[in-house]
Each structure stands twice: as structure tokens, then as C-alpha cells.
Write an enzyme that holds these catalytic residues in place. Structure first.
Site, PDB file in Angstrom:
ATOM      1  N   THR A 197     -17.883  -7.254 -14.137  1.00  0.00           N
ATOM      2  CA  THR A 197     -18.232  -6.160 -15.044  1.00  0.00           C
ATOM      3  C   THR A 197     -18.889  -6.730 -16.303  1.00  0.00           C
ATOM      4  OG1 THR A 197     -16.501  -4.699 -14.288  1.00  0.00           O
ATOM      5  CG2 THR A 197     -17.079  -4.496 -16.595  1.00  0.00           C
TER       6      THR A 197
ATOM      7  N   ILE B 261     -11.847   5.247  -9.351  1.00  0.00           N
ATOM      8  CA  ILE B 261     -12.413   4.984 -10.680  1.00  0.00           C
ATOM      9  C   ILE B 261     -11.537   3.928 -11.352  1.00  0.00           C
ATOM     10  CG2 ILE B 261     -12.987   5.988 -12.933  1.00  0.00           C
ATOM     11  CD1 ILE B 261     -14.572   7.329 -10.719  1.00  0.00           C
ATOM     12  N   GLY B 262     -12.163   2.927 -11.963  1.00  0.00           N
ATOM     13  CA  GLY B 262     -11.405   1.873 -12.642  1.00  0.00           C
ATOM     14  C   GLY B 262     -11.227   2.144 -14.123  1.00  0.00           C
TER      15      GLY B 262
ATOM     16  N   THR C  50     -12.478  -6.567 -18.723  1.00  0.00           N
ATOM     17  CA  THR C  50     -12.856  -6.819 -17.331  1.00  0.00           C
ATOM     18  C   THR C  50     -11.629  -7.318 -16.589  1.00  0.00           C
ATOM     19  OG1 THR C  50     -14.205  -8.119 -15.826  1.00  0.00           O
ATOM     20  CG2 THR C  50     -13.699  -9.143 -17.952  1.00  0.00           C
TER      21      THR C  50
ATOM     22  N   GLY D 202      -8.748  -3.187 -12.664  1.00  0.00           N
ATOM     23  CA  GLY D 202      -8.733  -1.956 -13.454  1.00  0.00           C
ATOM     24  C   GLY D 202      -7.451  -1.146 -13.401  1.00  0.00           C
TER      25      GLY D 202
HETATM   26  N1  ASP Z   1     -12.429  -3.554 -14.396  1.00  0.00           N
HETATM   27  C1  ASP Z   1     -13.333  -3.209 -13.329  1.00  0.00           C
HETATM   28  C2  ASP Z   1     -12.682  -2.168 -12.452  1.00  0.00           C
HETATM   29  O1  ASP Z   1     -11.500  -2.258 -12.182  1.00  0.00           O
HETATM   30  C3  ASP Z   1     -13.710  -4.371 -12.495  1.00  0.00           C
HETATM   31  C4  ASP Z   1     -14.324  -5.537 -13.229  1.00  0.00           C
HETATM   32  O2  ASP Z   1     -13.881  -5.859 -14.334  1.00  0.00           O
HETATM   33  O3  ASP Z   1     -15.261  -6.155 -12.692  1.00  0.00           O
HETATM   34  O4  ASP Z   1     -13.375  -1.300 -11.988  1.00  0.00           O
END
Ligand code: ASP
Length: 330
Positions: free
Chosen positions: A196, A225-226, A247, A250
Site C-alpha cells: 500500500t 474492505i481493508g 500499511t 488491515g
Molecule cells: N492495509 C492494506 C489492507 O489491509 C494492505 C496493505 O497495507 O498493503 O487492505
């Protein structure tokens, strides 16, 4: 007497030093995801591509701030650039869902008035961060999801693309490998990262903004959804405390409310940014076996880049210093 005091204060402030405390304004921090990012797992050429992309993004955002742009402008400029870089899990190059499509999430927050915007599960908006900003400034809502968000983006004249625009050969290969054999599994590659992208900016006027954009988690299902589009979980900004972009896994970031927890520790617990960020990542998240990291900056330009994974793509830039880092040991 009063005049002399004011004059001394202004002189100190202009020199970036008020009562021994350094103020770094404007300033910017970014991340491009945390994960099992170790030296021996990254080729030299990929490392160069990543470092260059992070530096370009820092430069773009910082240029906006130097030219008097707002923190929100800088966050948008920085994240748009990272969304267009296929090496990150946002925009082009975003991970794929279990059925081989892309569903993107993004959010942005303005710490000057706590205004915020987000989109979740969008499939054809080229720049989810721009869509999030448009929700913030052009609608009475904070979060729009799915078809409604796309309809809104279209009406607002944002650039729309086919869902396959986001697919790159690298992501397609990872998806194909994870779907070999029976059923589907999350890829077993040793090199795994969340990918992310996020940014926190502090402008010349002392306003903080934060934003995050992502494709979510590889092979996600059922409209998952994250944390990234959720204000308080993946993104938060308040001029009184700090800006945060996250990041990581999630589901845990949502349950803790990571970004707001960091801000609240400063506001109600009188902790420093460092104490707050380290508690949330190294104690609260780690205590739940949750992996990831955060970038955060306070109103004086103090910043923290904290992660409990082997590495995190990250960088910072202010008037006196700048650096791009990948691994735990930089
Ligand atoms: N935090 C993001 C999610 O869970 C994933 C990521 O950090 O790449 O959607």
C-alpha cells in the site's frame, strides 16, 4: 517589553527553532508498504526502481509544499505518482481479488478541519486518491463505495479506465501461481509485502494532511474492505496532534483503529509522537501478532516511520534532510 518578546519569538520561529525545539516545516513522509522485505530477496534492479520511485514521489510532494501548496495538495500529488508506479500495491500494479479483478480503496484527511474523503471497492477509477479527495471536497459524504463511488467519479469528470488497466505481468504471475492446483491460496513467495502507499505532509502554514491508497490484500473475497479507506484506521490527520498513514494486515488495523489511536494518545495521554507510534506498532499491533507499519508526523515536523516487519518502503524530506529507506537497517 511585549514587543521585544514577540520579535525574539518571530526570529526564533523563522530560524526553525522555538525554545530549543526544532520546527521542520514544510515536511513530508511517505511509505510504499511494509512486509518481508529483506536485502537477499530483492534484486539490485528492483531495489533501484523502488528507491527512485520513492525519491520521485518525495520530490513531487515536497515541491508542492515549497511552492506554498497545501498539505492536502502535496498528499494528492505524491500518492498519484505512487499509484502510477507498477511496483506498488495501489493504482496500476494493485493486487488482485480471488476472482482475478482489482478493487481499490483510498482515503485522505485534512487535519486543519478534520474533513475527510474515501472510496472503497472501486474498479474503474484511475486514481483512487483523487476520487477520495473529490468525495471530501465535492460531496457532503465521507466514504463512497462500489458502483456509487464510480458513478460519482464519472459525474465529477475523473479519469475512468478498464479494470485490466491495473493488471501488470508481475501481479498476474503472482495471481496465477496462487491459483495453481486445487483451490486458491495466498502466494507462498518468501518475499511478501503489503505494498500500500501513503503520505503525510505538513505545509508552511502548519496544516497536516494524510492519505493512503491500496489494492488491499491479494486474493481478497466477498467485497472485502481493508483499513486504508477507513478514517481512524488506515488514515488520520489532526493539526492538534499528528497525521498518520498505515500499511499492514488491515483487519487488525481496523480493530485497533490504529491511526486514531496514535493521535488520541497524544491528545488525551500527552504522549510524544514517538511514544504513541511505538506503543501502537510494537506493543498493541505486535501483541495481536499483526504485521505492518505506520508513518506519522506532528505539527513541528517530527516524524516516525515504525514497523514490526523486516522492512518497509519509506522516506522523508524536509528543508535540512531527506532519505529513502527499504530494509530494517535502511
Ligand atoms: N492495509 C492494506 C489492507 O489491509 C494492505 C496493505 O497495507 O498493503 O487492505
Amino acid at each position: 517589553m511585549k514587543l521585544t518578546f514577540s520579535l525574539i519569538f518571530v526570529l526564533f520561529a523563522l530560524s526553525g527553532n522555538v525554545f530549543g525545539q526544532t520546527i521542520n516545516r514544510p515536511a513530508i513522509v511517505i511509505h510504499g508498504g511494509a512486509g518481508t522485505i529483506e536485502r537477499h530477496l530483492l534484486s539490485d534492479s528492483l531495489e533501484t526502481i523502488i528507491r527512485t520511485a520513492l525519491q520521485d514521489a518525495l520530490n513531487a510532494g515536497y515541491a508542492v509544499l515549497e511552492n506554498g501548496g497545501t498539505a492536502v495538495d502535496a498528499v494528492e500529488a505524491t500518492i498519484t505518482l505512487l499509484e502510477n508506479c507498477p511496483e506498488f500495491n495501489a493504482g496500476k500494479g494493485a493486487v488482485m481479488t480471488d476472482v482475478g479483478t482489482h478493487e481499490l480503496d483510498a482515503s485522505i484527511m485534512d487535519g486543519s478541519d478534520l474533513n475527510a474523503g474515501a472510496v472503497a471497492g472501486v474498479k474503474t477509477v484511475k486514481s483512487p486518491i483523487l476520487a477520495a479527495r473529490t468525495v471530501m471536497v465535492r460531496s457532503p459524504h465521507v466514504m463512497l463505495a462500489g458502483e456509487g463511488a464510480e458513478e460519482f467519479a464519472k459525474q465529477e469528470g475523473l479519469e475512468m479506465v478498464d479494470n485490466t488497466y491495473f493488471t501488470t505481468p508481475r501481479i498476474q504471475k503472482r495471481w496465477d501461481e496462487s491459483h495453481k492446483g486445487e483451490g486458491s491460496n495466498v502466494p507462498k513467495s518468501k518475499f511478501s509485502k503489503f505494498g500500500t502507499v501513503g503520505c503525510v505532509a505538513l505545509d508552511k502554514d502548519g496544516n497536516i494532511a494524510a492519505g493512503t491508497s491500496t489494492g488491499g490484500m491479494m486474493n481478497k473475497k466477498y467485497g472485502r474492505i481493508g483499513d486504508s479507506p477507513i478514517i481512524g484506521a488506515g488514515t488520520y490527520a489532526d493539526n492538534e496532534t499528528c497525521g498518520v498513514s498505515c500499511t499492514g494486515h488491515g483487519e487488525y488495523f481496523i480493530r485497533i483503529g490504529v491511526a486514531k489511536e496514535i493521535s488520541d494518545q497524544m491528545k488525551f495521554g500527552k504522549k510524544t509522537l514517538k511514544e504513541a507510534a511505538e506503543y501502537t506498532v510494537n506493543e498493541h499491533l505486535s501483541g495481536m501478532n499483526a504485521q505492518g507499519g505506520i508513518i506519522a508526523m506532528d505539527k513541528d515536523g517530527n516524524f516516525e516511520l515504525v514497523f514490526n516487519t523486516p522492512g518497509m518502503y519509506r522516506g522523508y524530506k524536509n528543508a535540512t534532510d531527506e532519505k529513502v529507506m527499504i530494509y530494517g537497517d535502511e
